[in-house]
Write a protein that holds these residues in place. Structure first.
Motif, PDB file in Angstrom:
ATOM      1  N   TRP A  27       5.845   2.551   0.010  1.00  0.00           N
ATOM      2  CA  TRP A  27       4.802   1.686   0.587  1.00  0.00           C
ATOM      3  C   TRP A  27       3.664   2.521   1.156  1.00  0.00           C
ATOM      4  N   ARG A  28       3.984   3.633   1.785  1.00  0.00           N
ATOM      5  CA  ARG A  28       2.944   4.504   2.353  1.00  0.00           C
ATOM      6  C   ARG A  28       2.066   5.100   1.258  1.00  0.00           C
ATOM      7  N   ARG A  29       2.618   5.324   0.096  1.00  0.00           N
ATOM      8  CA  ARG A  29       1.842   5.906  -0.992  1.00  0.00           C
ATOM      9  C   ARG A  29       1.086   4.866  -1.801  1.00  0.00           C
ATOM     10  N   LEU A  30       1.650   3.664  -1.918  1.00  0.00           N
ATOM     11  CA  LEU A  30       1.042   2.652  -2.775  1.00  0.00           C
ATOM     12  C   LEU A  30       0.303   1.561  -2.006  1.00  0.00           C
ATOM     13  N   GLY A  31       0.688   1.325  -0.754  1.00  0.00           N
ATOM     14  CA  GLY A  31       0.040   0.293   0.046  1.00  0.00           C
ATOM     15  C   GLY A  31       0.290  -1.117  -0.461  1.00  0.00           C
ATOM     16  N   ASP A  32       1.357  -1.305  -1.197  1.00  0.00           N
ATOM     17  CA  ASP A  32       1.654  -2.602  -1.810  1.00  0.00           C
ATOM     18  C   ASP A  32       3.161  -2.848  -1.686  1.00  0.00           C
TER      19      ASP A  32
END
Length: 110
Positions: A27-32
């Motif tokens: 989530w921290r890398r993709l924001g989704d």
């Protein structure tokens, strides 16, 4: 394909132990949130499929899992960047120039 019960229990245990941390990582890398859930699923599936490749002499289980997750995230970025971006409908005044429009623009520029 019949899957041995101990392998099913092992994937359930991997999920119980690592899904939360893997989700946060993705989530921290993709924001989704949806994409992060898919990364967790793909990571655990790959870990389960290739469990025979894990070598505790070369590294830890968390290190191996997060390396897989990093690769899954990288694969998602590459797939996304390889696809053309979608565009909405073109307004009439934004329509592509015709050959005649290009000719007129070139003549005006000269």
């Amino acid at each position: 394909m019949d899957v041995p019960t101990d392998r099913i229990r092992s994937i359930e245990q991997l999920h119980a132990d690592w899904a939360g941390a893997l989700y946060l990582f993705a989530w921290r890398r993709l924001g989704d949130a949806g994409a992060a859930e898919e990364v967790v699923q793909d990571t655990l599936l790959r870990a389960w499929r290739y469990a025979d490749r894990f070598d505790p002499q070369r590294g830890t289980l968390p290190g191996w899992l997060f390396a897989i997750a990093r690769n899954v995230v990288t694969d998602r970025y590459r797939r996304r960047d390889a696809r053309p971006h979608e565009v909405g409908p073109v307004a009439e005044d934004d329509a592509p120039m015709t050959d005649a429009d290009v000719e007129r623009a070139l003549e005006a520029w000269q």
